[in-house]
Scaffold this motif. Sequence first.
Motif, mmCIF file in Angstrom:
data_model
loop_
_atom_site.group_PDB
_atom_site.id
_atom_site.type_symbol
_atom_site.label_atom_id
_atom_site.label_comp_id
_atom_site.label_asym_id
_atom_site.label_seq_id
_atom_site.Cartn_x
_atom_site.Cartn_y
_atom_site.Cartn_z
ATOM 1 N N GLY A 37 0.818 -1.213 0.000
ATOM 2 C CA GLY A 37 0.000 0.000 0.000
ATOM 3 C C GLY A 37 0.844 1.250 0.000
ATOM 4 O O GLY A 37 1.895 1.320 -0.621
ATOM 5 N N PHE A 67 -2.886 1.729 -7.292
ATOM 6 C CA PHE A 67 -3.366 0.377 -7.004
ATOM 7 C C PHE A 67 -2.308 -0.501 -6.337
ATOM 8 O O PHE A 67 -2.023 -1.606 -6.781
ATOM 9 C CB PHE A 67 -3.902 -0.301 -8.269
ATOM 10 C CG PHE A 67 -5.007 0.445 -8.929
ATOM 11 C CD1 PHE A 67 -6.252 0.549 -8.312
ATOM 12 C CD2 PHE A 67 -4.807 1.078 -10.135
ATOM 13 C CE1 PHE A 67 -7.275 1.252 -8.910
ATOM 14 C CE2 PHE A 67 -5.822 1.793 -10.742
ATOM 15 C CZ PHE A 67 -7.064 1.877 -10.126
ATOM 16 N N ASP A 69 -2.295 -2.719 -4.092
ATOM 17 C CA ASP A 69 -3.286 -3.477 -3.336
ATOM 18 C C ASP A 69 -2.955 -4.956 -3.186
ATOM 19 O O ASP A 69 -3.842 -5.782 -3.035
ATOM 20 C CB ASP A 69 -4.657 -3.310 -3.979
ATOM 21 C CG ASP A 69 -4.659 -3.687 -5.450
ATOM 22 O OD1 ASP A 69 -3.605 -4.084 -5.974
ATOM 23 O OD2 ASP A 69 -5.721 -3.583 -6.072
ATOM 24 N N GLY A 70 -1.674 -5.286 -3.244
ATOM 25 C CA GLY A 70 -1.284 -6.679 -3.062
ATOM 26 C C GLY A 70 0.110 -6.784 -2.475
ATOM 27 O O GLY A 70 0.850 -5.800 -2.426
ATOM 28 N N ASP A 82 0.195 3.949 4.932
ATOM 29 C CA ASP A 82 -0.250 2.735 5.603
ATOM 30 C C ASP A 82 0.863 2.228 6.523
ATOM 31 O O ASP A 82 0.595 1.706 7.596
ATOM 32 C CB ASP A 82 -0.609 1.648 4.591
ATOM 33 C CG ASP A 82 -1.792 2.038 3.724
ATOM 34 O OD1 ASP A 82 -2.726 2.672 4.244
ATOM 35 O OD2 ASP A 82 -1.783 1.715 2.523
#
Length: 106
Positions: A37, A67, A69-70, A82
């Motif tokens: 993130g 993105f 996101d992984g 984050d």
Amino acid sequence: MDVLTVKALTGIFVAAVLLMQPANAGEKKPDLAKIFGRIQVVDSFPDYKVKVVTSFPDLKVKKTDSFADGPGLWMFVESFPDFKIQFVDAFPDFTIEYVDAFPGLP
């Protein structure tokens, strides 16, 4: 054997067992699959200390602009992170390698 000899041998045995324990026995490695993130690089008070390596990393990281996101997808930001990381040369919490494809756990 008398009681003093048994107590002395027991004390030596206990001390030897304690000395054989690894220094970081109580520490737990972070779950690297959850570190992705928005990442902010800081000089103090990081969430994790990270060392960049070129082989045998704990986590393969791909820099992205959107993105993230992984696992292994990091978007570097200046605010609202984050996670906060600090780059170090010694005693890291984990190591990373920058990649162009297939980020995540090796």
